[in-house]
Scaffold this motif. Structure first.
Motif, PDB file in Angstrom:
ATOM      1  N   CYS A  31       0.856  -1.176   0.000  1.00  0.00           N
ATOM      2  CA  CYS A  31       0.000   0.000   0.000  1.00  0.00           C
ATOM      3  C   CYS A  31       0.895   1.230   0.000  1.00  0.00           C
ATOM      4  O   CYS A  31       1.822   1.324   0.801  1.00  0.00           O
ATOM      5  N   SER A  33       0.602   5.569  -0.230  1.00  0.00           N
ATOM      6  CA  SER A  33      -0.332   6.697  -0.149  1.00  0.00           C
ATOM      7  C   SER A  33       0.372   8.016  -0.406  1.00  0.00           C
ATOM      8  O   SER A  33       1.536   8.197  -0.039  1.00  0.00           O
ATOM      9  N   PHE A  34      -0.362   8.944  -1.017  1.00  0.00           N
ATOM     10  CA  PHE A  34       0.078  10.315  -1.230  1.00  0.00           C
ATOM     11  C   PHE A  34      -1.104  11.227  -0.923  1.00  0.00           C
ATOM     12  O   PHE A  34      -2.000  11.367  -1.754  1.00  0.00           O
ATOM     13  N   VAL A  36      -4.327  12.317  -0.417  1.00  0.00           N
ATOM     14  CA  VAL A  36      -5.683  11.765  -0.509  1.00  0.00           C
ATOM     15  C   VAL A  36      -5.757  10.568  -1.448  1.00  0.00           C
ATOM     16  O   VAL A  36      -6.829  10.009  -1.650  1.00  0.00           O
ATOM     17  N   THR A  37      -4.630  10.172  -2.012  1.00  0.00           N
ATOM     18  CA  THR A  37      -4.607   9.039  -2.928  1.00  0.00           C
ATOM     19  C   THR A  37      -3.897   7.860  -2.272  1.00  0.00           C
ATOM     20  O   THR A  37      -2.781   7.995  -1.776  1.00  0.00           O
ATOM     21  N   THR A  38      -4.549   6.727  -2.271  1.00  0.00           N
ATOM     22  CA  THR A  38      -3.952   5.507  -1.730  1.00  0.00           C
ATOM     23  C   THR A  38      -4.087   4.405  -2.764  1.00  0.00           C
ATOM     24  O   THR A  38      -5.157   4.216  -3.334  1.00  0.00           O
ATOM     25  N   THR A  39      -2.993   3.698  -2.981  1.00  0.00           N
ATOM     26  CA  THR A  39      -2.972   2.589  -3.934  1.00  0.00           C
ATOM     27  C   THR A  39      -2.653   1.301  -3.192  1.00  0.00           C
ATOM     28  O   THR A  39      -1.699   1.239  -2.427  1.00  0.00           O
ATOM     29  N   ARG A  40      -3.447   0.277  -3.449  1.00  0.00           N
ATOM     30  CA  ARG A  40      -3.231  -1.053  -2.871  1.00  0.00           C
ATOM     31  C   ARG A  40      -3.041  -2.013  -4.030  1.00  0.00           C
ATOM     32  O   ARG A  40      -3.909  -2.144  -4.885  1.00  0.00           O
ATOM     33  N   GLY A  72      -2.247   8.442   3.317  1.00  0.00           N
ATOM     34  CA  GLY A  72      -3.448   8.850   2.588  1.00  0.00           C
ATOM     35  C   GLY A  72      -4.666   8.816   3.485  1.00  0.00           C
ATOM     36  O   GLY A  72      -4.859   7.884   4.255  1.00  0.00           O
ATOM     37  N   TRP A  75      -8.078   6.198   3.270  1.00  0.00           N
ATOM     38  CA  TRP A  75      -7.812   4.811   2.898  1.00  0.00           C
ATOM     39  C   TRP A  75      -6.457   4.283   3.339  1.00  0.00           C
ATOM     40  O   TRP A  75      -6.276   3.078   3.504  1.00  0.00           O
ATOM     41  N   TYR A  79      -6.348   0.518   4.501  1.00  0.00           N
ATOM     42  CA  TYR A  79      -5.644  -0.498   3.725  1.00  0.00           C
ATOM     43  C   TYR A  79      -4.347  -0.976   4.359  1.00  0.00           C
ATOM     44  O   TYR A  79      -4.004  -2.155   4.273  1.00  0.00           O
TER      45      TYR A  79
END
Length: 113
Positions: A31, A33-34, A36-40, A72, A75, A79
């Motif tokens: 996971c 995050s930046f 408000v953006t979170t990538t899983r 983030g 999320w 996450y």
């Protein structure tokens, strides 16, 4: 069998024997995050032999998530613990999805079939 880490040099029969003994195919999660953006995301597929631990395989993904997952909102806070739990519990078992494609007949262009 390309694209699966840990099966280099093994024949299909050897992989099947390892599976019978308790081997499995797993993916690890991470996971990032930046604000408000979170990538899983999931890692490549790893072949874990019977009796082999997964801590070393998951360590990079776990550390990445520990360092960059939380940042983030909201999320990252959701996450990151899920990803850490998945990795620390041995990864996500994807054996049932991988084995059918592993055993499927392969097209050989040299033979035309």
């Amino acid at each position: 069998m390309a694209g699966i880490l840990g099966i280099e040099g093994l024949s299909t029969a050897q992989v099947q024997e390892e599976l019978r003994r308790g081997g499995r195919f797993v993916v690890f999660e991470y996971c990032v995050s930046f604000f408000v953006t979170t990538t899983r995301r999931s890692s490549d597929v790893y072949f874990v032999r019977a009796g082999q631990g997964t801590f070393g395989l998951s360590l990079g993904y776990t550390l990445l998530s520990l360092l960059l997952g939380w940042w983030g909102l909201p999320w990252g806070f959701v996450y990151t613990p899920l990803v850490l739990a998945t990795n620390l519990l041995g990864g996500r078992d994807v054996t049932a999805m991988v084995v059918p494609s592993l055993l499927a007949p392969r097209y050989d262009p040299r033979l035309g079939c």
